[in-house]
Design a protein around this motif. Structure first.
Motif, PDB file in Angstrom:
ATOM      1  N   ALA A  57       0.839  -1.211   0.000  1.00  0.00           N
ATOM      2  CA  ALA A  57       0.000   0.000   0.000  1.00  0.00           C
ATOM      3  C   ALA A  57       0.871   1.257   0.000  1.00  0.00           C
ATOM      4  N   VAL A  58       1.973   1.218   0.771  1.00  0.00           N
ATOM      5  CA  VAL A  58       2.874   2.381   0.794  1.00  0.00           C
ATOM      6  C   VAL A  58       3.573   2.526  -0.558  1.00  0.00           C
ATOM      7  N   THR A  59       4.007   1.395  -1.093  1.00  0.00           N
ATOM      8  CA  THR A  59       4.742   1.422  -2.364  1.00  0.00           C
ATOM      9  C   THR A  59       3.918   2.037  -3.487  1.00  0.00           C
ATOM     10  N   THR A  60       2.625   1.784  -3.467  1.00  0.00           N
ATOM     11  CA  THR A  60       1.776   2.240  -4.571  1.00  0.00           C
ATOM     12  C   THR A  60       0.965   3.485  -4.209  1.00  0.00           C
ATOM     13  N   CYS A  61       1.222   4.038  -3.027  1.00  0.00           N
ATOM     14  CA  CYS A  61       0.385   5.152  -2.542  1.00  0.00           C
ATOM     15  C   CYS A  61       0.540   6.411  -3.410  1.00  0.00           C
ATOM     16  N   ARG A  62      -0.616   7.011  -3.687  1.00  0.00           N
ATOM     17  CA  ARG A  62      -0.635   8.304  -4.378  1.00  0.00           C
ATOM     18  C   ARG A  62      -1.581   9.248  -3.637  1.00  0.00           C
ATOM     19  N   ALA A  63      -1.593   9.106  -2.318  1.00  0.00           N
ATOM     20  CA  ALA A  63      -2.583   9.845  -1.540  1.00  0.00           C
ATOM     21  C   ALA A  63      -2.226  11.312  -1.339  1.00  0.00           C
ATOM     22  N   CYS A  64      -1.002  11.685  -1.599  1.00  0.00           N
ATOM     23  CA  CYS A  64      -0.670  13.109  -1.542  1.00  0.00           C
ATOM     24  C   CYS A  64       0.293  13.426  -2.685  1.00  0.00           C
ATOM     25  N   GLU A  65       0.535  14.703  -2.836  1.00  0.00           N
ATOM     26  CA  GLU A  65       1.315  15.164  -3.993  1.00  0.00           C
ATOM     27  C   GLU A  65       2.760  14.665  -3.986  1.00  0.00           C
ATOM     28  N   LEU A  66       3.246  14.205  -2.845  1.00  0.00           N
ATOM     29  CA  LEU A  66       4.654  13.792  -2.777  1.00  0.00           C
ATOM     30  C   LEU A  66       4.953  12.574  -3.653  1.00  0.00           C
ATOM     31  N   HIS A  67       3.919  11.846  -4.035  1.00  0.00           N
ATOM     32  CA  HIS A  67       4.192  10.679  -4.888  1.00  0.00           C
ATOM     33  C   HIS A  67       4.715  11.112  -6.255  1.00  0.00           C
ATOM     34  N   ARG A  68       4.473  12.361  -6.615  1.00  0.00           N
ATOM     35  CA  ARG A  68       4.912  12.826  -7.934  1.00  0.00           C
ATOM     36  C   ARG A  68       6.419  13.085  -7.975  1.00  0.00           C
ATOM     37  N   THR A  69       7.014  13.420  -6.841  1.00  0.00           N
ATOM     38  CA  THR A  69       8.419  13.834  -6.836  1.00  0.00           C
ATOM     39  C   THR A  69       9.360  12.818  -6.168  1.00  0.00           C
ATOM     40  N   ARG A  70       8.802  11.833  -5.454  1.00  0.00           N
ATOM     41  CA  ARG A  70       9.669  10.847  -4.783  1.00  0.00           C
ATOM     42  C   ARG A  70      10.336   9.943  -5.815  1.00  0.00           C
ATOM     43  N   ARG A  71      11.537   9.442  -5.467  1.00  0.00           N
ATOM     44  CA  ARG A  71      12.107   8.350  -6.261  1.00  0.00           C
ATOM     45  C   ARG A  71      11.425   7.046  -5.867  1.00  0.00           C
ATOM     46  N   THR A 103       7.668   9.474   9.829  1.00  0.00           N
ATOM     47  CA  THR A 103       6.289   9.940   9.879  1.00  0.00           C
ATOM     48  C   THR A 103       5.718  10.053   8.472  1.00  0.00           C
ATOM     49  N   LEU A 104       6.535  10.542   7.581  1.00  0.00           N
ATOM     50  CA  LEU A 104       6.151  10.708   6.183  1.00  0.00           C
ATOM     51  C   LEU A 104       6.978   9.725   5.355  1.00  0.00           C
ATOM     52  N   LYS A 105       6.334   9.021   4.441  1.00  0.00           N
ATOM     53  CA  LYS A 105       7.052   7.969   3.719  1.00  0.00           C
ATOM     54  C   LYS A 105       7.742   8.456   2.446  1.00  0.00           C
ATOM     55  N   CYS A 106       7.386   9.633   1.964  1.00  0.00           N
ATOM     56  CA  CYS A 106       7.992  10.123   0.724  1.00  0.00           C
ATOM     57  C   CYS A 106       8.706  11.450   0.985  1.00  0.00           C
ATOM     58  N   ARG A 107       9.793  11.644   0.255  1.00  0.00           N
ATOM     59  CA  ARG A 107      10.621  12.833   0.465  1.00  0.00           C
ATOM     60  C   ARG A 107       9.938  14.103  -0.055  1.00  0.00           C
ATOM     61  N   ARG A 126      -1.228  14.359   7.357  1.00  0.00           N
ATOM     62  CA  ARG A 126      -2.524  13.703   7.607  1.00  0.00           C
ATOM     63  C   ARG A 126      -2.712  12.495   6.692  1.00  0.00           C
ATOM     64  N   ALA A 127      -2.346  12.689   5.438  1.00  0.00           N
ATOM     65  CA  ALA A 127      -2.551  11.608   4.463  1.00  0.00           C
ATOM     66  C   ALA A 127      -1.704  10.390   4.798  1.00  0.00           C
ATOM     67  N   CYS A 128      -0.525  10.619   5.340  1.00  0.00           N
ATOM     68  CA  CYS A 128       0.417   9.526   5.592  1.00  0.00           C
ATOM     69  C   CYS A 128       0.240   8.893   6.975  1.00  0.00           C
ATOM     70  N   GLU A 129      -0.457   9.558   7.844  1.00  0.00           N
ATOM     71  CA  GLU A 129      -0.546   9.127   9.237  1.00  0.00           C
ATOM     72  C   GLU A 129      -1.046   7.684   9.412  1.00  0.00           C
ATOM     73  N   PRO A 130      -2.046   7.242   8.648  1.00  0.00           N
ATOM     74  CA  PRO A 130      -2.523   5.863   8.862  1.00  0.00           C
ATOM     75  C   PRO A 130      -1.440   4.803   8.662  1.00  0.00           C
ATOM     76  N   PHE A 131      -0.456   5.084   7.805  1.00  0.00           N
ATOM     77  CA  PHE A 131       0.605   4.092   7.588  1.00  0.00           C
ATOM     78  C   PHE A 131       1.457   3.929   8.850  1.00  0.00           C
ATOM     79  N   LEU A 132       1.840   5.035   9.445  1.00  0.00           N
ATOM     80  CA  LEU A 132       2.644   4.947  10.671  1.00  0.00           C
ATOM     81  C   LEU A 132       1.818   4.317  11.797  1.00  0.00           C
TER      82      LEU A 132
HETATM   83  S1  SF4 Z   1       3.918  10.712   1.668  1.00  0.00           S
HETATM   84 FE1  SF4 Z   1       2.577   9.072   2.429  1.00  0.00          FE
HETATM   85  S2  SF4 Z   1       0.503   9.689   1.790  1.00  0.00           S
HETATM   86 FE2  SF4 Z   1       1.969  10.883   0.536  1.00  0.00          FE
HETATM   87  S3  SF4 Z   1       2.244   9.637  -1.318  1.00  0.00           S
HETATM   88 FE3  SF4 Z   1       3.882   9.084   0.100  1.00  0.00          FE
HETATM   89  S4  SF4 Z   1       3.079   7.271   1.192  1.00  0.00           S
HETATM   90 FE4  SF4 Z   1       1.320   8.299   0.230  1.00  0.00          FE
END
Ligand code: SF4
Length: 244
Positions: free
Chosen positions: A58-72, A137-141, A154-160
């Motif tokens: 779920a974390v690997t494929t997460c696109r719940a916030c904008e950070l998924h666009r810029t993370r490696r 706390t946040l999974k993406c840079r 907020r978007a990432c909190e359920p994962f932690l």
């Molecule tokens: S920071 Fe968290 S909520 Fe945002 S895309 Fe990455 S895993 Fe998803």
């Protein structure tokens, strides 16, 4: 605690004192458990039912916030799945984003040294009492290491939250401002919250400085070491005796 020659040497190198048993400071009044996250794109209700493989996916494929666009790549976490210790940091930096592991580089080495001085490692196998699970706390840079935005946290909190529920740690070390904000719902600075025992959903939690900050402010290393010693002391006194 008995100190091995290697541990003594390690502490000496860091300029830190040996930990000795002493009466712990009075616990602070238990803050309310972290409240449920505000509505967020990630479905917290379904995340809280995931097992380890499904959560990682779920974390690997997460696109719940904008950070998924810029993370490696997302940085899930590392360590023993049932470690007695859990370290919660802030957000991946450049090296973490590259390597896919939290707390790498100089800050990670400092953390590993301090953990090793308490005979703890992030290894995935071995006795849970000597193991740590490390998560951010946040999974993406965030781009250019900017501060995380409230909606991203907020978007990432359920994962932690789910990671903590799966590990069931006996002690949590919250490192840095955003870890504290997420776990204690507090905007107080680290300096005001450290030195006492908090609670996250019943689990003792000790606040301390982030290793990256310690590299910039080496004079604070002794305080961070005191915090680790406090955590070790609390764990000895409060850990449930029941074997897992
Ligand atoms: S920071 Fe968290 S909520 Fe945002 S895309 Fe990455 S895993 Fe998803």
């Amino acid at each position: 605690m008995r100190w091995s020659a290697r541990q003594r040497q390690m502490l000496q190198v860091m300029g830190l004192r040996l930990w000795s048993r002493a009466a712990p400071p009075q616990s602070s009044p238990a803050p309310a458990a972290a409240s449920a996250p505000a509505p967020a794109p990630a479905d917290g209700a379904s995340i809280e039912r995931l097992d380890w493989p499904a959560l990682r996916e779920a974390v690997t494929t997460c696109r719940a916030c904008e950070l998924h666009r810029t993370r490696r790549q997302p940085v899930f976490g590392v360590g023993h799945a049932q470690a007695h210790w859990m370290v919660v940091g802030e957000a991946p930096g450049e090296q973490e984003d590259l390597q896919g592991e939290p707390f790498v580089g100089a800050a990670g080495q400092l953390l590993d040294q301090m953990l090793a001085a308490l005979a703890l490692t992030r290894a995935e196998q071995g006795p849970p009492a000597q193991r740590v699970f490390i998560a951010n706390t946040l999974k993406c840079r965030p781009p250019r290491n900017r501060n995380p935005q409230p909606d991203e946290l907020r978007a990432c909190e359920p994962f932690l939250q789910r990671q903590i529920a799966l590990v069931r740690p006996r002690i949590i070390l919250a490192m840095g401002r955003f870890a504290i904000q997420s776990l204690l719902q507090s905007s107080e600075p680290v300096g005001k919250l450290r030195g006492r025992v908090h609670r996250y959903q019943g689990v003792p939690l000790v606040v301390t400085y982030h290793p990256a900050y310690l590299l910039r402010s080496p004079a604070e290393k002794a305080r961070a070491w005191d915090d680790l010693c406090l955590a070790a002391q609390v764990l000895e006194q409060e850990a449930a005796p029941a074997a897992r």
